[in-house]
Write a protein that holds these residues in place. Structure first.
Motif, PDB file in Angstrom:
ATOM      1  N   UNK A  39       0.842  -1.250  -0.219  1.00  0.00           N
ATOM      2  CA  UNK A  39      -0.397  -0.344  -0.124  1.00  0.00           C
ATOM      3  C   UNK A  39       1.025   1.677   0.204  1.00  0.00           C
ATOM      4  N   UNK A  40       2.760   1.083   0.587  1.00  0.00           N
ATOM      5  CA  UNK A  40       2.844   2.533  -0.098  1.00  0.00           C
ATOM      6  C   UNK A  40       3.871   2.370  -1.302  1.00  0.00           C
ATOM      7  N   UNK A  41       4.296   3.066  -1.727  1.00  0.00           N
ATOM      8  CA  UNK A  41       5.295   3.502  -2.841  1.00  0.00           C
ATOM      9  C   UNK A  41       5.782   4.611  -2.961  1.00  0.00           C
ATOM     10  N   UNK A  42       7.342   4.716  -3.451  1.00  0.00           N
ATOM     11  CA  UNK A  42       7.821   5.867  -4.165  1.00  0.00           C
ATOM     12  C   UNK A  42       7.159   6.600  -5.494  1.00  0.00           C
ATOM     13  N   UNK A  43       7.098   7.924  -4.759  1.00  0.00           N
ATOM     14  CA  UNK A  43       7.031   8.414  -6.873  1.00  0.00           C
ATOM     15  C   UNK A  43       8.003   8.096  -7.448  1.00  0.00           C
ATOM     16  N   UNK A  44       7.699   7.692  -9.132  1.00  0.00           N
ATOM     17  CA  UNK A  44       9.073   7.462  -9.638  1.00  0.00           C
ATOM     18  C   UNK A  44       8.964   8.376 -10.944  1.00  0.00           C
ATOM     19  N   UNK A  45      10.901   8.438 -11.018  1.00  0.00           N
ATOM     20  CA  UNK A  45      10.489   9.499 -12.765  1.00  0.00           C
ATOM     21  C   UNK A  45      11.478   8.771 -13.736  1.00  0.00           C
ATOM     22  N   UNK A  46      10.632   9.619 -14.824  1.00  0.00           N
ATOM     23  CA  UNK A  46      11.772   8.837 -16.012  1.00  0.00           C
ATOM     24  C   UNK A  46      13.139   9.319 -16.224  1.00  0.00           C
ATOM     25  N   UNK A  47      13.957   8.369 -16.309  1.00  0.00           N
ATOM     26  CA  UNK A  47      15.434   8.839 -16.422  1.00  0.00           C
ATOM     27  C   UNK A  47      15.566   8.406 -17.672  1.00  0.00           C
ATOM     28  N   UNK A  48      16.716   8.841 -18.263  1.00  0.00           N
ATOM     29  CA  UNK A  48      18.188   8.628 -19.533  1.00  0.00           C
ATOM     30  C   UNK A  48      18.831   9.653 -19.244  1.00  0.00           C
ATOM     31  N   UNK A  49      19.436   9.147 -20.397  1.00  0.00           N
ATOM     32  CA  UNK A  49      21.464   9.208 -20.880  1.00  0.00           C
ATOM     33  C   UNK A  49      21.466   9.438 -22.175  1.00  0.00           C
ATOM     34  N   UNK A  50      22.085  10.534 -21.996  1.00  0.00           N
ATOM     35  CA  UNK A  50      21.490  11.201 -23.285  1.00  0.00           C
ATOM     36  C   UNK A  50      23.166  12.084 -23.681  1.00  0.00           C
ATOM     37  N   UNK A  51      24.634  12.207 -24.264  1.00  0.00           N
ATOM     38  CA  UNK A  51      25.371  12.011 -24.516  1.00  0.00           C
ATOM     39  C   UNK A  51      26.215  12.498 -23.328  1.00  0.00           C
ATOM     40  N   UNK A  52      26.393  11.384 -22.250  1.00  0.00           N
ATOM     41  CA  UNK A  52      26.779  10.970 -21.529  1.00  0.00           C
ATOM     42  C   UNK A  52      26.742  11.495 -20.251  1.00  0.00           C
ATOM     43  N   UNK A  53      25.365  12.158 -20.364  1.00  0.00           N
ATOM     44  CA  UNK A  53      24.673  12.977 -19.562  1.00  0.00           C
ATOM     45  C   UNK A  53      23.456  11.870 -18.751  1.00  0.00           C
ATOM     46  N   UNK A  54      22.948  12.231 -17.641  1.00  0.00           N
ATOM     47  CA  UNK A  54      21.587  12.037 -16.415  1.00  0.00           C
ATOM     48  C   UNK A  54      21.044  12.598 -16.465  1.00  0.00           C
ATOM     49  N   UNK A  55      20.065  12.938 -17.350  1.00  0.00           N
ATOM     50  CA  UNK A  55      18.711  13.065 -16.803  1.00  0.00           C
ATOM     51  C   UNK A  55      17.495  13.265 -16.306  1.00  0.00           C
ATOM     52  N   UNK A  56      16.641  13.736 -15.576  1.00  0.00           N
ATOM     53  CA  UNK A  56      15.723  13.018 -14.814  1.00  0.00           C
ATOM     54  C   UNK A  56      14.491  14.028 -15.652  1.00  0.00           C
ATOM     55  N   UNK A  57      13.093  13.650 -15.469  1.00  0.00           N
ATOM     56  CA  UNK A  57      11.641  13.682 -16.327  1.00  0.00           C
ATOM     57  C   UNK A  57      11.067  14.100 -15.082  1.00  0.00           C
ATOM     58  N   UNK A  58      10.668  15.351 -15.255  1.00  0.00           N
ATOM     59  CA  UNK A  58       9.425  16.024 -14.189  1.00  0.00           C
ATOM     60  C   UNK A  58       7.827  16.533 -14.782  1.00  0.00           C
ATOM     61  N   UNK A  59       7.085  16.184 -14.908  1.00  0.00           N
ATOM     62  CA  UNK A  59       6.128  17.275 -15.537  1.00  0.00           C
ATOM     63  C   UNK A  59       5.531  18.452 -14.555  1.00  0.00           C
TER      64      UNK A  59
END
Length: 107
Positions: A87-107
């Motif tokens: 019944x408990x969860x952490x929020x999740x976020x999309x994550x990607x690697x672009x041009x050797x950088x890590x990026x996180x997506x937030x609405x």
């Protein structure tokens, strides 16, 4: 969705978490041993402490997980669901690697 650069990929050590603040979102970023990237909320829902990034990375039956360093509950890195209390969860976020950088997506 807005993408936010967090760090260079080579700075994200496998099996270790990295905390980040993306806007108002405290995020824990992980890179597993096989190179998969995950981003979940950094606040432990049981204790209220911002410690998930310091948790132990592992797996349960092939599901990548992180165990909270506070009370040891285990969360899926894919879904954020607590495997000890569904019944408990952490929020999740999309994550990607672009041009050797890590990026996180937030609405």
């Amino acid at each position: 969705m807005n993408w936010h650069r967090i760090c260079d990929l080579d700075l994200l050590i496998p099996e270790c978490g990295l905390p980040a603040l993306v806007g108002e979102h405290p995020v824990a970023l992980f890179r597993t041993g096989d190179g998969e990237l995950f981003a979940v909320g950094n606040v432990d829902p049981f204790s209220g402490a911002g410690v998930i990034s310091r948790g132990i990375v592992g797996d349960r039956a092939g599901e990548p997980t992180v165990a909270s360093p506070m009370l040891k509950q285990v969360f899926s890195l894919r879904t954020g669901r607590c495997l000890d209390d569904p019944d408990v969860r952490l929020p999740t976020y999309p994550v990607r690697s672009r041009e050797s950088a890590v990026e996180i997506g937030v609405a």
